[in-house]
Design an enzyme around this catalytic site. Structure first.
Site, mmCIF file in Angstrom:
data_model
loop_
_atom_site.group_PDB
_atom_site.id
_atom_site.type_symbol
_atom_site.label_atom_id
_atom_site.label_comp_id
_atom_site.label_asym_id
_atom_site.label_seq_id
_atom_site.Cartn_x
_atom_site.Cartn_y
_atom_site.Cartn_z
ATOM 1 N NE ARG A 227 -4.581 -1.402 -0.075
ATOM 2 C CZ ARG A 227 -4.264 -2.389 -1.029
ATOM 3 N NH1 ARG A 227 -3.614 -2.768 -1.564
ATOM 4 N NH2 ARG A 227 -5.185 -3.250 -0.762
ATOM 5 C CG HIS A 275 -3.103 -0.764 -7.404
ATOM 6 N ND1 HIS A 275 -3.369 0.053 -6.066
ATOM 7 C CD2 HIS A 275 -3.522 -2.260 -6.986
ATOM 8 C CE1 HIS A 275 -3.985 -0.876 -4.983
ATOM 9 N NE2 HIS A 275 -3.273 -2.316 -5.376
HETATM 10 P P1 NDP Z 1 -0.961 -10.878 4.231
HETATM 11 O O1 NDP Z 1 -2.807 -10.765 5.178
HETATM 12 O O2 NDP Z 1 -0.941 -12.604 4.139
HETATM 13 O O3 NDP Z 1 0.362 -11.078 4.497
HETATM 14 C C1 NDP Z 1 0.879 -9.809 5.542
HETATM 15 C C2 NDP Z 1 1.855 -10.113 5.895
HETATM 16 O O4 NDP Z 1 2.403 -8.206 6.520
HETATM 17 C C3 NDP Z 1 2.100 -11.502 7.165
HETATM 18 O O5 NDP Z 1 3.937 -11.993 7.258
HETATM 19 C C4 NDP Z 1 2.397 -10.201 8.840
HETATM 20 O O6 NDP Z 1 2.978 -11.352 9.800
HETATM 21 C C5 NDP Z 1 3.078 -8.900 7.655
HETATM 22 N N1 NDP Z 1 2.930 -7.475 8.759
HETATM 23 C C6 NDP Z 1 1.986 -7.136 8.887
HETATM 24 N N2 NDP Z 1 1.777 -6.148 9.799
HETATM 25 C C7 NDP Z 1 2.968 -5.896 10.186
HETATM 26 C C8 NDP Z 1 3.752 -6.036 10.919
HETATM 27 N N3 NDP Z 1 3.485 -3.962 12.002
HETATM 28 N N4 NDP Z 1 5.495 -5.470 10.880
HETATM 29 C C9 NDP Z 1 5.674 -6.887 10.394
HETATM 30 N N5 NDP Z 1 5.375 -7.388 9.112
HETATM 31 C C10 NDP Z 1 3.813 -7.438 9.119
HETATM 32 O O7 NDP Z 1 -1.325 -10.394 3.261
HETATM 33 P P2 NDP Z 1 -0.695 -10.662 1.734
HETATM 34 O O8 NDP Z 1 1.015 -11.207 1.774
HETATM 35 O O9 NDP Z 1 -1.927 -11.544 1.061
HETATM 36 O O10 NDP Z 1 -1.011 -9.471 0.965
HETATM 37 C C11 NDP Z 1 -0.316 -7.896 1.497
HETATM 38 C C12 NDP Z 1 -0.427 -7.445 1.268
HETATM 39 O O11 NDP Z 1 -0.308 -6.903 -0.368
HETATM 40 C C13 NDP Z 1 -2.501 -6.583 1.188
HETATM 41 O O12 NDP Z 1 -2.180 -6.361 2.729
HETATM 42 C C14 NDP Z 1 -3.081 -5.344 0.077
HETATM 43 O O13 NDP Z 1 -2.469 -4.322 0.557
HETATM 44 C C15 NDP Z 1 -1.555 -5.224 -1.167
HETATM 45 N N6 NDP Z 1 -1.702 -5.999 -2.008
HETATM 46 C C16 NDP Z 1 -1.761 -5.290 -3.366
HETATM 47 C C17 NDP Z 1 -1.837 -5.347 -4.134
HETATM 48 C C18 NDP Z 1 -1.800 -5.049 -5.839
HETATM 49 O O14 NDP Z 1 -2.714 -5.175 -6.826
HETATM 50 N N7 NDP Z 1 -0.688 -4.017 -5.419
HETATM 51 C C19 NDP Z 1 -2.644 -7.116 -5.088
HETATM 52 C C20 NDP Z 1 -2.925 -8.237 -3.162
HETATM 53 C C21 NDP Z 1 -2.495 -7.487 -2.036
HETATM 54 P P3 NDP Z 1 2.009 -11.888 10.255
HETATM 55 O O15 NDP Z 1 2.861 -13.443 9.140
HETATM 56 O O16 NDP Z 1 3.421 -12.217 11.634
HETATM 57 O O17 NDP Z 1 0.967 -12.058 10.263
#
Ligand code: NDP
Length: 311
Positions: A227, A275
């Site tokens: 994001r 995007h």
């Molecule tokens: P997931 O929920 O599967 O994974 C999120 C990851 O981020 C997890 O490993 C989580 O840690 C980690 N995380 C969250 N908060 C923190 C923090 N404060 N510090 C360190 N690590 C953190 O999400 P996805 O992989 O499916 O997607 C991630 C993001 O990508 C989505 O939320 C979306 O915003 C974006 N996105 C963008 C797209 C695009 O077209 N550009 C398309 C799809 C998604 P933990 O494993 O410990 O929970």
């Protein structure tokens, strides 16, 4: 019980096409679109891209908001959404693969000097330059969830040294996984490329401000497909002017579409894509249909979001 499809988007798959796909999977489902909404009190599930401020008041019997994508910050952060309304997202393979490929493409672009040779060719210039050495190149992946884990595995398979960062401890074969805020500076100082694929939460908004950017390796590359609000764009421009990091590749920006007046468009050290890194939905609509059935039968939902955690 009825499912309302309301994306409000043009240029992507239409509400009608989504409704038809759901009906193919559950022929007797009551699936509606804004044109055929009928009695709003029938709607128990809403499938959308962004939650509108008036959705909760317009749909008094709403039980489930299904995001047609992954990022749920506008839904989780909506103060009007009653606590009992559940939120689900999608976790299809196709966009995760697409985003991992996007990271790989822009890493290889720098690693193999693709832009350099394109420019040299325009000048009919034969200018050999040593490519990066893959086993000596360290790539960090911030976020090791559905997309980040796939990205880390793909980069490792290509032969890069891969570090990964998450909130809680993770283990991925061949990936040096670290977690928590204290581990971030060490990772940033070692990485030649940093791939961010984090959700937008109060903890991640503005994470890449002046301080974190200054911890990156001089000349390194920051790539963001999570994001746009992860990065303070004013701080990024100053940091790029100092060469720390050396380049940024942004698929997401704080305002989308990125306004024509944004200095990011013309900065020599910035590459923008609109995007598009995770374009294809793949078979994700099967999970929407499945969740509608599960909501009706009371079974556990697929990919439910933890509203308190924010993702
Ligand atoms: P997931 O929920 O599967 O994974 C999120 C990851 O981020 C997890 O490993 C989580 O840690 C980690 N995380 C969250 N908060 C923190 C923090 N404060 N510090 C360190 N690590 C953190 O999400 P996805 O992989 O499916 O997607 C991630 C993001 O990508 C989505 O939320 C979306 O915003 C974006 N996105 C963008 C797209 C695009 O077209 N550009 C398309 C799809 C998604 P933990 O494993 O410990 O929970």
């Amino acid at each position: 019980m009825a499912l309302l499809i309301e994306t409000g988007l043009t240029g992507w798959i239409s509400d009608l096409e989504i409704a038809q796909e759901i009906r193919k999977r559950i022929p007797d489902a009551d699936v509606r679109t804004p044109d055929t909404i009928g009695e709003a009190s029938d709607i128990t599930m809403l499938a959308l891209v962004g939650l509108q401020a008036d959705h909760p008041s317009r749909l008094p019997n709403l039980k489930l908001v299904q995001k047609l994508g992954a990022g749920v910050e506008t839904i989780v952060g909506n103060p009007n959404l009653p606590d009992h309304v559940r939120i689900t997202r999608l976790k299809p393979d196709a966009p995760a693969q697409g985003i991992a490929e996007w990271f790989l493409a822009y890493i290889l672009r720098q690693h193999r000097h693709i832009g350099f040779y394109e420019d040299a060719q325009k000048r009919a210039e034969w200018s050999p330059k040593a490519p990066g050495s893959t086993p000596d190149t360290v790539v960090g992946v911030l976020g090791l969830g559905h997309i980040g884990a796939r990205t880390a595995n793909m980069l490792r398979a290509v032969g890069f040294q891969v570090m990964g960062w998450s909130r809680s401890p993770k283990s991925l074969d061949g990936v040096n996984c670290v977690h928590g805020d204290d581990a971030l500076p060490g990772l940033l100082s070692q990485c030649d490329h940093v791939c961010a694929i984090l959700p937008s939460t109060p903890q991640t908004v503005g994470l890449f401000g002046e301080r974190a950017l200054s911890m990156m390796k001089p000349g390194s590359q920051l790539l963001n497909a999570g994001r746009g609000d992860l990065i303070d764009e004013i701080a990024l421009i100053s940091a790029l002017d100092r060469g720390v990091p050396g380049h940024a590749v942004l698929d997401v920006t704080s305002q989308e579409p990125l306004p024509a007046s944004s200095p990011l468009w013309t900065h020599p050290s910035v590459t923008i894509t609109p995007h598009i890194s995770g374009w294809h939905l793949g078979d994700a609509l099967s999970d929407v249909a499945e969740n509608f059935q599960r909501l009706s039968s009371g079974a556990p939902l697929l990919h439910e979001v933890d509203r308190a955690r924010g993702y």
